[in-house]
Design a protein around this motif. Structure first.
Motif, PDB file in Angstrom:
ATOM      1  N   ARG A   1       0.818  -1.149  -0.054  1.00  0.00           N
ATOM      2  CA  ARG A   1      -0.042   0.079  -0.024  1.00  0.00           C
ATOM      3  C   ARG A   1       0.811   1.318  -0.004  1.00  0.00           C
ATOM      4  N   ALA A   2       1.948   1.100   0.850  1.00  0.00           N
ATOM      5  CA  ALA A   2       2.954   2.538   0.726  1.00  0.00           C
ATOM      6  C   ALA A   2       3.454   2.879  -0.563  1.00  0.00           C
ATOM      7  N   ASP A   3       3.913   1.733  -1.192  1.00  0.00           N
ATOM      8  CA  ASP A   3       4.635   1.805  -2.366  1.00  0.00           C
ATOM      9  C   ASP A   3       3.719   2.282  -3.480  1.00  0.00           C
ATOM     10  N   ALA A   4       2.297   1.859  -3.309  1.00  0.00           N
ATOM     11  CA  ALA A   4       1.222   2.427  -4.593  1.00  0.00           C
ATOM     12  C   ALA A   4       0.947   3.805  -4.152  1.00  0.00           C
ATOM     13  N   ILE A   5       1.097   4.228  -2.823  1.00  0.00           N
ATOM     14  CA  ILE A   5       0.732   5.698  -2.438  1.00  0.00           C
ATOM     15  C   ILE A   5       1.842   6.505  -3.111  1.00  0.00           C
ATOM     16  N   LEU A   6       2.882   6.025  -2.836  1.00  0.00           N
ATOM     17  CA  LEU A   6       4.259   6.708  -3.251  1.00  0.00           C
ATOM     18  C   LEU A   6       4.300   6.837  -4.831  1.00  0.00           C
ATOM     19  N   GLU A   7       3.881   5.802  -5.544  1.00  0.00           N
ATOM     20  CA  GLU A   7       3.770   5.785  -7.004  1.00  0.00           C
ATOM     21  C   GLU A   7       2.930   6.944  -7.288  1.00  0.00           C
ATOM     22  N   ILE A   8       1.804   7.098  -6.418  1.00  0.00           N
ATOM     23  CA  ILE A   8       0.647   8.103  -6.868  1.00  0.00           C
ATOM     24  C   ILE A   8       1.296   9.445  -6.680  1.00  0.00           C
ATOM     25  N   GLN A   9       2.064   9.465  -5.642  1.00  0.00           N
ATOM     26  CA  GLN A   9       2.676  11.038  -5.520  1.00  0.00           C
ATOM     27  C   GLN A   9       3.392  11.295  -6.356  1.00  0.00           C
ATOM     28  N   ARG A  10       4.299  10.538  -7.074  1.00  0.00           N
ATOM     29  CA  ARG A  10       5.314  10.485  -8.138  1.00  0.00           C
ATOM     30  C   ARG A  10       4.307  10.983  -9.245  1.00  0.00           C
ATOM     31  N   LEU A  11       3.517  10.285  -9.645  1.00  0.00           N
ATOM     32  CA  LEU A  11       2.612  10.599 -10.783  1.00  0.00           C
ATOM     33  C   LEU A  11       1.997  11.955 -10.680  1.00  0.00           C
TER      34      LEU A  11
ATOM     35  N   LEU B   1       7.594  13.157  -0.848  1.00  0.00           N
ATOM     36  CA  LEU B   1       7.395  11.812  -1.401  1.00  0.00           C
ATOM     37  C   LEU B   1       7.588  10.969  -0.268  1.00  0.00           C
ATOM     38  N   ASP B   2       6.747  10.563   0.461  1.00  0.00           N
ATOM     39  CA  ASP B   2       6.573   9.766   1.783  1.00  0.00           C
ATOM     40  C   ASP B   2       5.710   8.436   1.712  1.00  0.00           C
ATOM     41  N   GLY B   3       4.880   8.248   0.662  1.00  0.00           N
ATOM     42  CA  GLY B   3       3.973   7.063   0.823  1.00  0.00           C
ATOM     43  C   GLY B   3       2.978   7.177   1.689  1.00  0.00           C
ATOM     44  N   LEU B   4       2.420   8.354   2.275  1.00  0.00           N
ATOM     45  CA  LEU B   4       1.395   8.364   3.402  1.00  0.00           C
ATOM     46  C   LEU B   4       0.354   9.258   2.646  1.00  0.00           C
ATOM     47  N   TYR B   5      -0.750   8.644   2.966  1.00  0.00           N
ATOM     48  CA  TYR B   5      -1.956   9.444   2.089  1.00  0.00           C
ATOM     49  C   TYR B   5      -2.222  10.541   3.216  1.00  0.00           C
ATOM     50  N   GLY B   6      -2.412  11.907   2.546  1.00  0.00           N
ATOM     51  CA  GLY B   6      -2.706  13.065   3.558  1.00  0.00           C
ATOM     52  C   GLY B   6      -3.615  14.174   2.672  1.00  0.00           C
ATOM     53  N   ARG B   7      -3.320  15.279   3.184  1.00  0.00           N
ATOM     54  CA  ARG B   7      -4.354  16.455   2.813  1.00  0.00           C
ATOM     55  C   ARG B   7      -3.571  16.805   1.200  1.00  0.00           C
ATOM     56  N   GLN B   8      -2.326  16.769   1.279  1.00  0.00           N
ATOM     57  CA  GLN B   8      -1.664  17.260   0.026  1.00  0.00           C
ATOM     58  C   GLN B   8      -1.837  16.310  -1.171  1.00  0.00           C
ATOM     59  N   THR B   9      -1.871  14.921  -0.976  1.00  0.00           N
ATOM     60  CA  THR B   9      -2.083  13.953  -1.754  1.00  0.00           C
ATOM     61  C   THR B   9      -3.557  14.269  -2.179  1.00  0.00           C
ATOM     62  N   ALA B  10      -4.672  14.309  -1.411  1.00  0.00           N
ATOM     63  CA  ALA B  10      -6.035  14.380  -1.749  1.00  0.00           C
ATOM     64  C   ALA B  10      -6.401  15.836  -2.638  1.00  0.00           C
ATOM     65  N   ALA B  11      -5.682  16.922  -2.086  1.00  0.00           N
ATOM     66  CA  ALA B  11      -5.659  18.145  -2.923  1.00  0.00           C
ATOM     67  C   ALA B  11      -5.077  17.759  -4.463  1.00  0.00           C
ATOM     68  N   GLY B  12      -4.025  17.217  -4.470  1.00  0.00           N
ATOM     69  CA  GLY B  12      -3.342  17.098  -5.726  1.00  0.00           C
ATOM     70  C   GLY B  12      -4.219  16.318  -6.607  1.00  0.00           C
ATOM     71  N   LEU B  13      -4.902  15.277  -6.269  1.00  0.00           N
ATOM     72  CA  LEU B  13      -6.016  14.378  -6.948  1.00  0.00           C
ATOM     73  C   LEU B  13      -6.994  15.161  -7.460  1.00  0.00           C
ATOM     74  N   ALA B  14      -7.586  15.914  -6.504  1.00  0.00           N
ATOM     75  CA  ALA B  14      -8.573  16.950  -6.950  1.00  0.00           C
ATOM     76  C   ALA B  14      -8.379  18.054  -7.966  1.00  0.00           C
ATOM     77  N   ALA B  15      -7.069  18.440  -7.800  1.00  0.00           N
ATOM     78  CA  ALA B  15      -6.723  19.346  -8.791  1.00  0.00           C
ATOM     79  C   ALA B  15      -6.451  18.780 -10.264  1.00  0.00           C
ATOM     80  N   LEU B  16      -5.787  17.554 -10.303  1.00  0.00           N
ATOM     81  CA  LEU B  16      -5.604  17.024 -11.590  1.00  0.00           C
ATOM     82  C   LEU B  16      -6.962  16.349 -12.023  1.00  0.00           C
ATOM     83  N   SER B  17      -7.950  16.168 -11.350  1.00  0.00           N
ATOM     84  CA  SER B  17      -9.253  15.677 -11.644  1.00  0.00           C
ATOM     85  C   SER B  17      -9.774  16.853 -12.371  1.00  0.00           C
ATOM     86  N   ARG B  18      -9.737  18.190 -11.827  1.00  0.00           N
ATOM     87  CA  ARG B  18     -10.293  19.253 -12.525  1.00  0.00           C
ATOM     88  C   ARG B  18      -9.480  19.638 -14.005  1.00  0.00           C
ATOM     89  N   GLU B  19      -8.150  19.313 -13.839  1.00  0.00           N
ATOM     90  CA  GLU B  19      -7.542  19.708 -15.143  1.00  0.00           C
ATOM     91  C   GLU B  19      -7.598  18.609 -16.130  1.00  0.00           C
TER      92      GLU B  19
END
Length: 489
Positions: free
Chosen positions: A352-362, A373-391
């Motif tokens: 799971r940690a490796d998968a989250i780390l790869e998501i952060q890299r992408l 890049l720490d492999g931990l799900y948090g607010r910055q990861t959530a905000a990044g996904l929301a921003a890329l979803s919009r774009e």
């Protein structure tokens, strides 16, 4: 004089019929006095095709009587005398009597151990017919099956010197290699009817693998057979020297599968899609070899997993299947496989940690993540996904409870987004208000209310952010940021 010698050589050399590597492949299935073996003919045909593909001049002969075997060996002797490497691959029944090994022709009728030299072909005679090969003589015997002839002689008490499986070879001579499908005195299953034996399947897989010395090749055969038939222990006897003896040379790189062009991101994605459509072990291995320098990339990890899955499927297909017994249970000759339901080899998975780390890299590659890049799900990861979803117009969802399989699906969705990028972010600092000095308390007169202080001017610090280390996230704070700092999009 030199021209005469040269002319004579040009006339004589074609008639010599020189061949670098020759092989005799025999499969005996249709036995006349005992139950038919289902797979040796299939095994022999597959091995003959593989050896031809690797440059051998092959003689394929199936279901031979004793007379046929003697004539075939006599003809093969002439080819072996002109060769560098000579090989005999035999699939069928074999047995050991009094420390001597024998190959069993299809017309053999063996009721007493004294029938051995009259009904069968001794292994030593096979080896003597190939002794003229210049570099190496090798015999591969997939003949360690459960033998009904042995069972009959034991029951009739006419086989006191008959062993189980095959015996060790004491005097094989120099430059010789002998391989058994099982250790001396042991047996191995014949495999599912209509396919190949586990030993032959492992041999064919090794022939398609890297071009290596035959001793290393047979070592990989042993390793695969131990995985598919737990407890199996193939045996190899070798008196080879220190040279390199190769029986599976590979063609020049130009003959390899379609070369993959530049190892950039677009080419890698295109080649991954091509490999996914073909979905074979060879194509996945070609992809992995081409992009070995990018082994940390998501596509490389997924390709390696797909390759391992295909290997596991091929291993399962070679596992022995149970066959129903025929006739009286007490005298049935049916063979019970050693492991009818052996588990497939484990396939490596991302944690799971490796998968989250790869998501952060992408996300970072799309300018949508500025955190560590720490492999931990948090607010910055959530905000990044929301921003890329919009774009990108894609739905990129993730939560703290997402399973690893869901994270892998998210990675697949991120990989195919190629041109979307999050805009540069303007960070607005909160205004800083200067505090007035506190007046000292008056000593005589009554205190007068101090006039209200005029509002102080505010200073706004505008700076542009593009994945900088001092990025203040949209939610919460991070080192170097003050409480209340925010992002003005």
């Amino acid at each position: 004089m030199r021209s005469i010698i040269l002319a004579l050589l040009l006339v004589w050399l074609p008639g010599l019929g020189w061949a670098a590597n020759v092989a005799l492949v025999i499969g005996n299935s249709s036995y006349r006095s005992v139950e038919t073996l289902p797979n040796p003919v299939n095994d022999a045909s597959a091995v003959a095709a593989s050896l031809r593909a690797h440059g051998f001049d092959v003689t394929l002969a199936n279901d031979l009587t004793r007379s046929d075997m003697l004539n075939t060996l006599r003809d093969f002797r002439d080819a072996a005398d002109r060769a560098d490497i000579a090989m005999v691959y035999y699939a069928g029944h074999g047995m050991e009597i009094g420390g001597r090994n024998y190959l069993v022709p299809v017309d053999a009728r063996i009721t007493d151990e004294r029938d051995a030299r009259l009904e069968m072909i001794e292994l030593q005679d096979v080896m003597s017919q190939m002794s003229g090969a210049k570099r190496m003589k090798t015999v591969v015997l997939d003949a360690c099956r459960d033998n009904p002839f042995v069972t009959g002689m034991k029951r009739a008490d006419t086989g006191r010197n008959v062993g189980r499986g095959l015996a060790l070879v004491e005097n094989a001579g120099a430059d010789t290699l002998i391989a058994y499908a099982a250790a001396a005195g042991e047996i191995t299953p014949d495999g599912a009817e209509g396919g190949n034996s586990p030993f032959t399947s492992a041999f064919l897989n090794a022939m398609e693998g890297p071009s290596v010395d035959v001793r290393l090749l047979l070592g990989s055969v042993r390793d695969e057979l131990r995985r598919s038939v737990p407890g199996a222990a193939p045996f190899v006897y070798s008196s080879l020297g220190g040279g390199n003896y190769v029986i599976n040379p590979k063609p020049e790189p130009a003959a390899a599968p379609r070369p993959i062009a530049k190892p950039d991101a677009n080419a890698m994605l295109s080649d991954y899609a091509t490999a996914e459509l073909a979905d074979s072990v060879a194509i996945w291995e070609a992809f992995l070899a081409t992009y070995a320098a990018r082994s940390d990339h998501t596509l490389y990890i997924l390709a390696r997993r797909n390759r391992d899955l295909k290997r596991a499927d091929r291993t399962l297909a070679t596992l022995p299947q149970p066959r129903a017994s025929v006739g009286d249970p007490a005298t049935s000759l049916a063979v019970t496989p050693l492991t009818p339901n052996a588990p497939a080899p484990p396939v490596p998975e991302l944690s799971r940690a490796d998968a989250i780390l790869e998501i952060q890299r992408l996300l970072k590659a799309h300018n949508c993540y500025g955190g560590r890049l720490d492999g931990l799900y948090g607010r910055q990861t959530a905000a990044g996904l929301a921003a890329l979803s919009r774009e990108s117009g894609s739905r990129l969802n993730m939560s703290r409870t997402s399973a690893t399989e869901q994270l892998m699906d998210l990675i697949d969705a991120l990989v195919v987004i190629d041109d979307a990028r999050c805009p540069e972010v303007v960070i607005v600092r909160k205004p800083t208000v200067k505090k007035r000095a506190t007046p000292s308390a008056p000593t005589a007169a009554a205190p007068t209310p101090a006039p209200k202080a005029a509002p102080q001017k505010t200073e706004t610090d505008h700076s542009v952010f593009s994945n900088a280390p001092n990025y203040c996230p949209q939610f919460g704070s991070s080192p170097g940021c003050r409480d209340g700092d925010r992002i003005d999009n």
